[in-house]
Design a protein around this motif. Structure first.
Motif, mmCIF file in Angstrom:
data_model
loop_
_atom_site.group_PDB
_atom_site.id
_atom_site.type_symbol
_atom_site.label_atom_id
_atom_site.label_comp_id
_atom_site.label_asym_id
_atom_site.label_seq_id
_atom_site.Cartn_x
_atom_site.Cartn_y
_atom_site.Cartn_z
ATOM 1 N N ILE A 149 0.830 -1.204 0.000
ATOM 2 C CA ILE A 149 0.000 0.000 0.000
ATOM 3 C C ILE A 149 0.868 1.259 0.000
ATOM 4 O O ILE A 149 1.829 1.368 0.770
ATOM 5 C CB ILE A 149 -0.918 0.028 1.242
ATOM 6 N N HIS A 150 0.504 2.199 -0.870
ATOM 7 C CA HIS A 150 1.104 3.535 -0.836
ATOM 8 C C HIS A 150 -0.012 4.497 -0.454
ATOM 9 O O HIS A 150 -0.944 4.724 -1.209
ATOM 10 C CB HIS A 150 1.686 3.908 -2.197
ATOM 11 N N GLY A 151 0.076 5.056 0.736
ATOM 12 C CA GLY A 151 -0.986 5.905 1.250
ATOM 13 C C GLY A 151 -1.783 5.162 2.312
ATOM 14 O O GLY A 151 -1.355 4.122 2.813
ATOM 15 N N VAL A 152 -2.948 5.706 2.659
ATOM 16 C CA VAL A 152 -3.802 5.066 3.660
ATOM 17 C C VAL A 152 -4.535 3.898 3.019
ATOM 18 O O VAL A 152 -4.813 3.906 1.813
ATOM 19 C CB VAL A 152 -4.808 6.065 4.260
ATOM 20 N N TRP A 163 -13.196 12.395 -1.486
ATOM 21 C CA TRP A 163 -12.682 11.344 -0.616
ATOM 22 C C TRP A 163 -11.944 11.949 0.560
ATOM 23 O O TRP A 163 -11.369 13.037 0.450
ATOM 24 C CB TRP A 163 -11.770 10.415 -1.399
ATOM 25 N N SER A 164 -11.958 11.259 1.684
ATOM 26 C CA SER A 164 -11.346 11.764 2.913
ATOM 27 C C SER A 164 -9.832 11.886 2.809
ATOM 28 O O SER A 164 -9.199 12.585 3.595
ATOM 29 C CB SER A 164 -11.703 10.851 4.092
ATOM 30 N N SER A 165 -9.236 11.209 1.838
ATOM 31 C CA SER A 165 -7.789 11.260 1.644
ATOM 32 C C SER A 165 -7.497 10.916 0.191
ATOM 33 O O SER A 165 -8.382 10.447 -0.537
ATOM 34 C CB SER A 165 -7.096 10.271 2.580
ATOM 35 N N ARG A 166 -6.300 11.188 -0.241
ATOM 36 C CA ARG A 166 -5.903 10.797 -1.598
ATOM 37 C C ARG A 166 -6.028 9.284 -1.748
ATOM 38 O O ARG A 166 -5.715 8.529 -0.834
ATOM 39 C CB ARG A 166 -4.460 11.225 -1.865
ATOM 40 N N ALA A 167 -6.530 8.863 -2.904
ATOM 41 C CA ALA A 167 -6.756 7.427 -3.127
ATOM 42 C C ALA A 167 -5.447 6.656 -2.988
ATOM 43 O O ALA A 167 -4.414 7.062 -3.543
ATOM 44 C CB ALA A 167 -7.350 7.204 -4.506
ATOM 45 N N PRO A 168 -5.453 5.542 -2.255
ATOM 46 C CA PRO A 168 -4.240 4.732 -2.116
ATOM 47 C C PRO A 168 -3.925 3.998 -3.417
ATOM 48 O O PRO A 168 -4.776 3.894 -4.310
ATOM 49 C CB PRO A 168 -4.610 3.745 -1.004
ATOM 50 N N SER A 169 -2.735 3.502 -3.520
ATOM 51 C CA SER A 169 -2.334 2.726 -4.694
ATOM 52 C C SER A 169 -1.479 1.550 -4.232
ATOM 53 O O SER A 169 -1.001 1.514 -3.099
ATOM 54 C CB SER A 169 -1.559 3.595 -5.686
ATOM 55 N N CYS A 170 -1.309 0.597 -5.122
ATOM 56 C CA CYS A 170 -0.480 -0.575 -4.833
ATOM 57 C C CYS A 170 0.814 -0.455 -5.635
ATOM 58 O O CYS A 170 0.774 -0.392 -6.872
ATOM 59 C CB CYS A 170 -1.226 -1.860 -5.197
#
Length: 251
Positions: free
Chosen positions: A117-120, A131-138
């Motif tokens: 995971i990169h991000g939350v 969205w509450s935060s930037r979309a996570p990425s793999c």
């Protein structure tokens, strides 16, 4: 008989209050959803009519995206367009949401190994449709790249490979999905060594003979020089641990 035609249901002159499937087989008129639109294929004989629903930006389909007219009845309840956040796309992972991308939905990302995971890992669709935060990425773990994270971008890995360098031998080095070959040769009666590294794909070769006292140190210096040059040319990826590379003055 004429072929099936497509029409914009509520504004196109081809719209009819009922959609006929044959003699007497008609479905109730479709209703354009608030904040959206509907497009139908109008059947003129026994072919079923199908209607597809679209939503404006900031809204998503709540229910089935399409309905089919069969024997005078729609296959399912017509959907609505509800307030929603932008859709999410996850590569190399899986996305699970409590209520699609609608307001208050919580979406959680899990990554396919070896991706991380990169991000939350979880984000929530807020009332303002953001969205509450930037979309996570793999992404691949640090110091790896490639579809399956199979290629190393570690300078330490290159250096460790070249520790096995012997006089007048050659070693193939894998780096960032590329491969180059390094050798070391004696160039002085004082037992000093010249390292050479060659990238076959580009034809670029670097040579280092700055009073190296061992085959391995000369080859390591030449490898660092080659990687630097091909990074500048945007052919090689930047080492994840570039700060551990020997100085260019060593070559």
């Amino acid at each position: 008989m004429s072929p099936i035609s497509f029409c914009h249901v509520l504004s196109h002159p081809c719209f009819k209050p009922n959609i006929f499937l044959g003699k007497g087989a008609a479905c109730p008129p479709v209703i354009k959803p608030n904040h959206g639109d509907v497009i139908c294929s109008v059947a003129t004989h026994n072919t079923a009519a199908k209607c597809r629903f679209l939503c404006d930006e900031g809204y998503s389909i709540f229910g089935s995206e399409s309905v089919l007219c069969t024997a005078g009845k729609w296959s399912t309840k017509q959907p609505t367009c509800e307030r929603a956040c932008k859709s999410l796309t996850i590569t190399n992972g899986e996305l699970k949401c409590t209520n699609k991308t609608f307001e208050d939905s919580v979406c959680t990302v899990t990554c396919n190994k070896p991706h991380v995971i990169h991000g939350v890992s979880s984000i929530t669709c807020q009332r303002n449709r953001s969205w509450s935060s930037r979309a996570p990425s793999c992404v691949c773990p640090i110091c790896t790249i490639g579809d399956k994270c199979e290629f190393s971008t570690s300078w330490v890995g290159v250096s460790n490979t070249l520790l096995a360098m012997q006089a007048y031998s050659s070693i193939k080095v894998d780096y960032g999905g590329k491969m180059f070959i390094c050798t070391s040769e004696l160039h002085s009666i004082k037992v000093l060594w010249t390292g050479k590294c060659f990238d076959k794909d580009t034809g670029i070769q670097t040579e280092c003979s700055n009073d190296h006292e061992s085959p391995r140190s000369s080859a390591i210096a030449a490898a660092a020089s080659l990687i630097r040059e091909l990074v500048v040319k945007q052919i090689y990826p930047v080492p994840c641990d570039a700060d551990k590379m020997p100085s260019s003055a060593d070559c």
